[in-house]
Design a protein around this motif. Structure first.
Motif, mmCIF file in Angstrom:
data_model
loop_
_atom_site.group_PDB
_atom_site.id
_atom_site.type_symbol
_atom_site.label_atom_id
_atom_site.label_comp_id
_atom_site.label_asym_id
_atom_site.label_seq_id
_atom_site.Cartn_x
_atom_site.Cartn_y
_atom_site.Cartn_z
ATOM 1 N N ALA A 31 0.876 -1.186 0.000
ATOM 2 C CA ALA A 31 0.000 0.000 0.000
ATOM 3 C C ALA A 31 0.906 1.227 0.000
ATOM 4 C CB ALA A 31 -0.920 -0.064 1.212
ATOM 5 N N GLY A 32 1.160 1.839 1.166
ATOM 6 C CA GLY A 32 2.103 2.965 1.217
ATOM 7 C C GLY A 32 3.539 2.478 1.149
ATOM 8 N N GLY A 33 3.764 1.238 1.524
ATOM 9 C CA GLY A 33 5.109 0.646 1.465
ATOM 10 C C GLY A 33 6.007 0.970 2.653
ATOM 11 N N VAL A 38 10.892 -1.299 4.320
ATOM 12 C CA VAL A 38 11.904 -1.485 5.370
ATOM 13 C C VAL A 38 12.345 -2.958 5.387
ATOM 14 C CG1 VAL A 38 12.295 -1.437 7.870
ATOM 15 C CG2 VAL A 38 11.053 0.433 6.772
ATOM 16 N N LEU A 39 11.372 -3.850 5.285
ATOM 17 C CA LEU A 39 11.683 -5.290 5.312
ATOM 18 C C LEU A 39 12.451 -5.705 4.062
ATOM 19 C CD1 LEU A 39 8.292 -6.687 6.679
ATOM 20 C CD2 LEU A 39 10.376 -6.220 7.954
ATOM 21 N N ILE A 44 14.651 -9.023 4.562
ATOM 22 C CA ILE A 44 13.882 -9.965 5.386
ATOM 23 C C ILE A 44 12.791 -10.610 4.523
ATOM 24 C CG2 ILE A 44 12.270 -10.097 7.354
ATOM 25 C CD1 ILE A 44 14.051 -7.871 8.624
ATOM 26 N N LEU A 45 12.279 -9.849 3.546
ATOM 27 C CA LEU A 45 11.241 -10.388 2.660
ATOM 28 C C LEU A 45 11.891 -10.962 1.410
ATOM 29 C CD1 LEU A 45 8.353 -7.765 2.521
ATOM 30 C CD2 LEU A 45 8.493 -9.839 3.876
ATOM 31 N N VAL A 116 -2.995 -4.472 8.838
ATOM 32 C CA VAL A 116 -2.574 -5.782 8.319
ATOM 33 C C VAL A 116 -1.128 -6.085 8.705
ATOM 34 C CG1 VAL A 116 -2.356 -7.222 6.257
ATOM 35 C CG2 VAL A 116 -4.241 -5.604 6.438
ATOM 36 N N ASN A 117 -0.335 -5.071 8.912
ATOM 37 C CA ASN A 117 1.048 -5.311 9.356
ATOM 38 C C ASN A 117 1.060 -6.054 10.695
ATOM 39 O OD1 ASN A 117 3.913 -4.932 8.948
ATOM 40 N ND2 ASN A 117 3.806 -3.553 10.706
ATOM 41 N N ALA A 118 -0.004 -5.833 11.483
ATOM 42 C CA ALA A 118 -0.277 -6.648 12.686
ATOM 43 C C ALA A 118 0.801 -6.558 13.762
ATOM 44 C CB ALA A 118 -0.528 -8.110 12.282
#
Ligand SMILES: Cc1cc2nc3c(=O)[nH]c(=O)nc-3n(C[C@H](O)[C@H](O)[C@H](O)COP(=O)(O)OP(=O)(O)OC[C@H]3O[C@@H](n4cnc5c(N)ncnc54)[C@H](O)[C@@H]3O)c2cc1C
Length: 288
Positions: A31-33, A38-39, A44-45, A116-118
């Motif tokens: 979305a906004g990123g 960062v990940l 990390i992703l 959703v980042n939770a």
């Protein structure tokens, strides 16, 4: 891992939902990123295929639905802060938005992304918990409503399916005579991750607490409602003794951990102090 990265940037919601239905777990929504980038930067992703939803205007906008506001998932913190509707009816969401990152993050970060980042430290989440918000979730299969307080199933886990998007949040308005409260405690006034973050709403009549709801973040694996403390307070007279009982109750009810940002002891102590501050404000207001 392949070297190429693919980004789909649909302009309509139905296009986005069709892509999600087709590609499901292969696609990472962006979305906004401000969390995703960062990940990615930290490697990390491992995602290589993205669904960029930023251009889908159907996911924007704040509408008055009478007893509630409907806020599109792509609504940014800057838009929340400048909305007269949100300022009037959900003040703690505006207060929370003002504490998130700095201007750049407020211009780009979205409410849907925070949800959703939770993260248990997501600063908008205690307000959504205290206000009993409802999430509108969509997929090519249809739309469903999920109570915000049932959205998280554990640390960073949600009920969202891989082909679903959060479309909007429906938040009941602050009712007549209710008071609203927000407090974030971090290391600095800006650009700080919360050590504890609380939003609450309550109604007091003739010194008695008629209703109260308290959402707290950074003190458990997910944002929580402190139901035992709420039960203790509903129907109680706002005395110094009751404030002390509530302080003890919430300190026992939350489940903080010690990590690099804070200690368990500090989080328990400060969360109970923050609640006591709200209760004293209510006490002062009701004696005027
Ligand atoms: C410098 C900095 C400071 C920050 N400060 C704070 C702070 O003070 N408080 C705070 O709470 N956060 C903070 N954040 C975190 C971040 O800005 C927020 O969590 C923001 O709301 C994320 O929104 P986004 O649109 O950028 O999400 P994205 O990064 O685009 O996405 C986040 C996650 O949500 C998913 N997602 C996003 N939208 C949807 C949707 N509609 N449906 C389904 N899945 C979706 C993505 O797939 C991803 O997993 C900070 C980040 C940075 C980089």
């Amino acid at each position: 891992m392949p070297d190429t990265t693919t980004a789909h940037s649909p302009r309509t919601l139905s296009e986005a939902l069709d892509l999600l239905a087709e590609r499901r777990a292969a696609l990472r929504v962006i979305a906004g990123g401000t969390d995703v980038m960062v990940l990615l930067n930290a490697r990390i992703l491992e995602d290589r295929e993205f669904l960029d939803i930023w251009r889908i205007d159907e996911l924007r906008g704040i509408t008055d639905e009478g007893d509630a506001l409907r806020i599109g998932a792509l609504t940014t913190y800057t838009q929340l802060i400048s909305s007269p509707l949100v300022r009037c009816w959900i003040p703690s969401l505006v207060a929370a938005s003002r504490t998130i990152g700095a201007i750049q993050i407020q211009n780009r970060g979205t409410l849907g992304g925070n949800i959703v980042n939770a993260s248990p430290a997501g600063d908008s989440l205690p307000a959504l918990a205290a206000y009993d918000a409802e999430l509108e979730i969509g997929s090519a299969r249809g739309t469903r409503q999920v109570a915000f307080n049932q959205f998280y199933t554990g640390y960073r886990r949600t009920v969202l399916e891989p082909d679903e998007l959060v479309l909007a949040v429906r938040i009941p308005k602050l009712a007549e005579g209710e008071r609203d409260f927000f407090r974030k405690v971090g290391t600095r006034r800006a650009q700080a991750i919360s050590k504890t973050v609380m939003a609450a709403r309550a109604r007091v009549r003739e010194g008695l607490i008629e209703s109260i709801s308290i959402g707290v973040g950074s003190v458990a694996p997910t944002v929580i409602r402190t139901r035992a403390t709420e039960r203790l307070l509903v129907g109680a007279r706002l005395t110094t003794e009751v404030v002390e009982q509530a302080r003890e109750c919430i300190a026992n009810e939350i489940r903080p951990i010690t990590d690099l940002r804070s200690t368990e002891h500090y989080r328990r102590t400060v969360s109970s102090n923050v609640l006591a501050r709200f209760l004293r404000q209510l006490q002062a207001d009701s004696s005027m």
